[in-house]
Design a protein around this motif. Structure first.
Motif, PDB file in Angstrom:
ATOM      1  N   ALA A 198       0.822  -1.202   0.000  1.00  0.00           N
ATOM      2  CA  ALA A 198       0.000   0.000   0.000  1.00  0.00           C
ATOM      3  C   ALA A 198       0.858   1.256   0.000  1.00  0.00           C
ATOM      4  O   ALA A 198       0.526   2.252  -0.615  1.00  0.00           O
ATOM      5  N   VAL A 199       1.968   1.223   0.728  1.00  0.00           N
ATOM      6  CA  VAL A 199       2.863   2.363   0.790  1.00  0.00           C
ATOM      7  C   VAL A 199       4.290   1.840   0.780  1.00  0.00           C
ATOM      8  O   VAL A 199       4.534   0.653   0.922  1.00  0.00           O
ATOM      9  N   THR A 200       5.243   2.728   0.609  1.00  0.00           N
ATOM     10  CA  THR A 200       6.640   2.335   0.589  1.00  0.00           C
ATOM     11  C   THR A 200       7.090   1.914   1.976  1.00  0.00           C
ATOM     12  O   THR A 200       6.871   2.622   2.953  1.00  0.00           O
ATOM     13  N   ASP A 262      -9.316  -7.071   5.454  1.00  0.00           N
ATOM     14  CA  ASP A 262     -10.489  -6.289   5.076  1.00  0.00           C
ATOM     15  C   ASP A 262     -11.722  -6.950   5.689  1.00  0.00           C
ATOM     16  O   ASP A 262     -11.602  -7.875   6.499  1.00  0.00           O
ATOM     17  N   SER A 263     -12.909  -6.481   5.348  1.00  0.00           N
ATOM     18  CA  SER A 263     -14.122  -6.939   6.027  1.00  0.00           C
ATOM     19  C   SER A 263     -14.827  -8.094   5.330  1.00  0.00           C
ATOM     20  O   SER A 263     -15.922  -8.486   5.736  1.00  0.00           O
ATOM     21  N   LYS A 264     -14.229  -8.665   4.303  1.00  0.00           N
ATOM     22  CA  LYS A 264     -14.855  -9.800   3.626  1.00  0.00           C
ATOM     23  C   LYS A 264     -14.702 -11.048   4.482  1.00  0.00           C
ATOM     24  O   LYS A 264     -13.614 -11.381   4.922  1.00  0.00           O
ATOM     25  N   GLU A 314      -9.603  -0.195  -3.332  1.00  0.00           N
ATOM     26  CA  GLU A 314      -8.423   0.528  -2.849  1.00  0.00           C
ATOM     27  C   GLU A 314      -8.379   0.533  -1.314  1.00  0.00           C
ATOM     28  O   GLU A 314      -7.324   0.319  -0.706  1.00  0.00           O
ATOM     29  N   GLY A 315      -9.544   0.791  -0.707  1.00  0.00           N
ATOM     30  CA  GLY A 315      -9.587   0.801   0.750  1.00  0.00           C
ATOM     31  C   GLY A 315      -9.333  -0.569   1.335  1.00  0.00           C
ATOM     32  O   GLY A 315      -8.609  -0.706   2.336  1.00  0.00           O
ATOM     33  N   ARG A 316      -9.909  -1.609   0.740  1.00  0.00           N
ATOM     34  CA  ARG A 316      -9.681  -2.966   1.236  1.00  0.00           C
ATOM     35  C   ARG A 316      -8.216  -3.361   1.124  1.00  0.00           C
ATOM     36  O   ARG A 316      -7.670  -4.036   1.999  1.00  0.00           O
TER      37      ARG A 316
END
Length: 330
Positions: A198-200, A262-264, A314-316
């Motif tokens: 998601a990020v470096t 995530d919420s799945k 993207e949020g997941r």
């Protein structure tokens, strides 16, 4: 009982048999309740000074609880004010009430006892601490409260202690244990969220140390796992090499690796997956990088601590992560 919106958010429980019994008007999830006879509660007396928190011990039967509020949370300052007012009404003397900056930020947060995720999450820039004490015929009673929040929920941790001479009642409502829930074998594969970048990721021990000192946690965002499994990919990860160097440089440093999803899928399945993935990272640090076992623990938070919305891909993706949380260190 005083009136006002701050006070009505918490209602007094009449004839409470414990040191302190808040009743939350806004629905919240009790994450756990742990009763420990013959224990000690360390009450903070003042903000952190020179990296340490001055405390006073109160002995007795200690109860630890925490709640998560997904909606209707009025803010950390409002909850702290309501708790303080209720304590005063109950005859307690307030010892300390401070916000993140006033308490001492990072040094204070890691100088007090805080439950591990998912039972408690602390935003180092937004938390309040409250300690109080009162005398009874049986001996002193005391309360320590910590109020903070995640990006999407309010969090309250409450410790209260009473003399051992007073029999401790059974919990008045069902509660989950502090250990991650055990998951029964499933006949069908559970939905397994994937951890993606998601990020470096921090590349050096200095980067790791700086991030942990500033925020108390860091996302190990270059990690990847085999599809549909909790097995960490068989490759080198810069974040783990840096984290190992950070830990081995000081044996007093301790971290918790916390897996998130995530919420799945169900909470039980997601908690199990997140726990296994955090454990896989812990094993890699120990077996490959030579980090002492005592310096690393692993926990699974499932989907209880999102950093983004679960309504978009993207949020997941951002929510699927493993974080290192600094527990102690010099």
């Amino acid at each position: 009982m005083k009136s006002g919106t701050l006070i009505t958010w918490l209602l007094l429980c009449p004839a409470a048999s414990w040191a302190f019994e808040p009743r939350f008007e806004t629905p919240g999830q009790l994450l756990g309740e742990d009763i420990q006879p013959q224990n000690v509660l360390s009450l903070a007396l003042s903000p952190a000074t020179d990296g340490t928190v001055p405390t006073i011990p109160v002995a007795g039967t200690l109860r630890k609880r925490s709640w998560r509020f997904s909606s209707g949370f009025p803010g950390t300052g409002s909850v702290n004010a309501a708790l303080a007012a209720q304590l005063l009404d109950d005859g307690y003397d307030l010892i300390l009430s401070c916000d993140a900056a006033g308490c001492g930020g990072f040094d204070f947060r890691f100088g007090i006892d805080v439950l591990l995720p998912p039972q408690m999450f602390v935003d180092l820039s937004d938390y309040f601490y409250l300690s109080a004490r009162r005398e009874t015929d049986q001996g002193p009673e005391a309360v320590a409260a910590l109020v903070s929040r995640t990006a999407q929920a309010g969090m309250v941790q409450l410790y209260d202690i009473r003399p051992d001479s007073v029999p401790a009642p059974e919990p008045t409502e069902p509660s989950a244990p502090f250990d991650p829930p055990k998951v029964e074998e499933q006949t069908q594969p559970a939905v397994v969220p994937e951890v993606t970048t998601a990020v470096t990721a921090p590349e050096t021990a200095t980067d790791i140390a700086k991030t942990l000192a500033q925020s108390g946690h860091v996302v190990l965002s270059d990690l990847s796992f085999e599809t549909g499994a909790s097995r960490l990919a068989d490759t080198e990860f810069a974040s783990l090499a840096a984290l190992a160097a950070f830990l081995k440089a000081d044996p007093n440093r301790r971290i918790a690796l916390v897996g998130h999803t995530d919420s799945k899928g169900s909470l039980a399945a997601n908690t199990s997956v997140s726990q296994k993935r955090a454990s896989a990272v812990r094993n890699r640090l120990i077996n490959t990088h030579g980090v002492p076992r005592a310096q690393v623990e692993a926990q699974g938070a499932g989907y209880l601590a999102p950093i983004a919305t679960n309504l978009t891909e993207e949020g997941r993706t951002r929510n699927r992560r493993v974080e290192a949380v600094l527990l102690s260190g010099s």
